[in-house]
Design a protein around this motif. Structure first.
Motif, short mmCIF file in Angstrom:
data_model
loop_
_atom_site.label_atom_id
_atom_site.label_comp_id
_atom_site.label_asym_id
_atom_site.label_seq_id
_atom_site.Cartn_x
_atom_site.Cartn_y
_atom_site.Cartn_z
N VAL A 242 -5.56 5.99 41.47
CA VAL A 242 -4.28 6.14 42.17
C VAL A 242 -4.23 7.82 41.86
N VAL A 243 -4.07 8.13 40.68
CA VAL A 243 -3.81 9.57 40.17
C VAL A 243 -5.18 10.39 40.33
N ALA B 77 -9.03 12.30 48.30
CA ALA B 77 -10.23 13.26 47.80
C ALA B 77 -9.36 14.36 46.92
N LYS B 78 -8.11 14.23 46.83
CA LYS B 78 -7.62 15.39 45.83
C LYS B 78 -7.93 15.19 44.60
N PRO B 79 -7.59 16.04 43.71
CA PRO B 79 -8.10 16.17 42.18
C PRO B 79 -6.62 15.82 41.92
N THR B 80 -6.53 15.46 40.60
CA THR B 80 -5.37 14.81 39.75
C THR B 80 -4.21 15.88 39.98
N ASN B 81 -4.46 17.24 39.40
CA ASN B 81 -3.67 18.24 39.48
C ASN B 81 -2.95 18.43 40.88
N LYS B 82 -3.46 18.20 41.94
CA LYS B 82 -3.08 18.49 43.17
C LYS B 82 -1.97 17.21 43.40
N ARG B 83 -2.73 16.08 43.02
CA ARG B 83 -1.45 14.65 43.14
C ARG B 83 -0.22 15.16 42.55
N VAL B 84 -0.27 15.50 41.20
CA VAL B 84 0.80 15.95 40.61
C VAL B 84 1.72 16.79 41.37
N ALA C 229 3.56 11.35 39.07
CA ALA C 229 3.65 11.38 37.67
C ALA C 229 3.16 10.33 36.97
N TYR C 230 2.43 10.41 35.96
CA TYR C 230 1.51 9.05 35.36
C TYR C 230 1.82 9.27 33.64
N VAL C 231 2.50 8.23 33.50
CA VAL C 231 2.63 7.90 32.12
C VAL C 231 1.61 6.83 31.62
N PRO C 232 0.45 7.11 30.94
CA PRO C 232 -0.57 6.31 30.33
C PRO C 232 0.02 5.28 29.41
N ASP D 201 2.30 2.76 32.88
CA ASP D 201 1.37 1.83 32.72
C ASP D 201 1.51 1.21 31.23
N GLU D 202 2.11 0.02 31.34
CA GLU D 202 2.54 -1.01 30.08
C GLU D 202 3.58 0.10 29.33
N PRO D 203 4.79 0.39 29.73
CA PRO D 203 5.57 1.07 28.94
C PRO D 203 6.44 0.29 27.75
N THR D 204 6.31 -0.89 27.87
CA THR D 204 6.83 -1.77 26.72
C THR D 204 5.95 -2.27 25.64
N GLU D 205 4.56 -1.81 25.81
CA GLU D 205 3.42 -2.48 24.99
C GLU D 205 3.79 -1.86 23.44
#
Length: 230
Positions: free
Chosen positions: A47-48, A67-74, A79-82, A156-160
């Motif tokens: 997705v990101v 087809a967009k790279p991650t920096n363009k999606r940001v 915003a992605y929190v792994p 992504d799994e913020p409570t892990e």
């Protein structure tokens, strides 16, 4: 805000996730659940834009970003929190925030807003991020992502590995963010109570495919447990 159509992705020639149709509406919180190995993190990475799609499309607010790279999606508003409470461990809490805020017109104001949202960080601004507790690092990671003023926040799994009292704080923050308007949230979470309480809709992944989906509320937990074969 987010629309996935027949999305497949994986690593090398191996498709981990196949044929995913998923939507996140404007100002909506949507949860993805499933056992370890179900393909949840792989899906978020596609997705990101951290891994390419093998097929299908990713659209953000109606625009195809496959087809967009991650920096363009940001830049477009993701915003992605792994998972793993990731931070720049050798930098202070404040320096972690400034890395994202510097160069933005409202940089100082954005930091202040996040410190109001996560008051536990106010007394830790000078401490190295690597010395924070897991819960504190997770709050820092979310705060840093929000400084980019996203339209779609992906967690992504913020409570892990987080202590129960901080889990409640993070849940309340996610619900509050969506209620304020202007932000949608896609949440991967194994903590069923949190996932169903915070979200209005859910998807269950099993074996890289959607096994079930629906609205949260009465009967949802039973459906999720059956889909996950708990």
């Amino acid at each position: 805000m987010l629309e996935l159509r027949d999305l497949s992705c994986g690593y090398g020639r191996s498709a981990v996730v196949q044929g995913i149709d998923l939507e996140v509406g404007t100002d909506e919180v949507v949860s993805i659940m499933g056992h370890n190995g179900a393909g949840k993190t792989t899906l978020l990475r596609a997705v990101v834009g951290l891994i390419p799609a093998m097929g299908g499309t990713v659209a953000l607010d109606g625009a195809d970003v496959t087809a967009k790279p991650t920096n363009k999606r940001v830049k477009d508003g993701m915003a992605y929190v792994p998972q793993g409470q990731q931070c720049f461990a050798h930098l202070s809490t404040l320096e972690n925030l400034r890395l994202v805020a510097d160069g933005r017109g409202r940089g100082k104001a954005l930091i202040a807003e996040q410190l109001d949202m996560f008051p536990a960080l106010k007394g830790l601004l000078g401490r190295q991020a690597g010395l924070l507790s897991g819960g504190q690092r997770q709050q820092l990671a979310i705060a840093r992502a929000l400084i980019t003023e996203p339209r779609l926040l992906i967690l992504d799994e913020p409570t892990e590995g987080i202590q129960p009292n901080v889990v409640a704080e993070i849940e309340a923050t996610v619900v509050d963010l969506a209620a304020r308007g202007g932000l949608s949230v896609l949440l991967v979470e194994q903590h069923l109570g949190f996932a169903l309480q915070a979200a209005s809709r859910y998807y269950v992944l099993r074996g890289g495919r959607i096994a079930s989906h629906g609205e949260t509320g009465s009967g949802a937990e039973t459906d999720v447990r059956e889909a996950m074969a708990i």
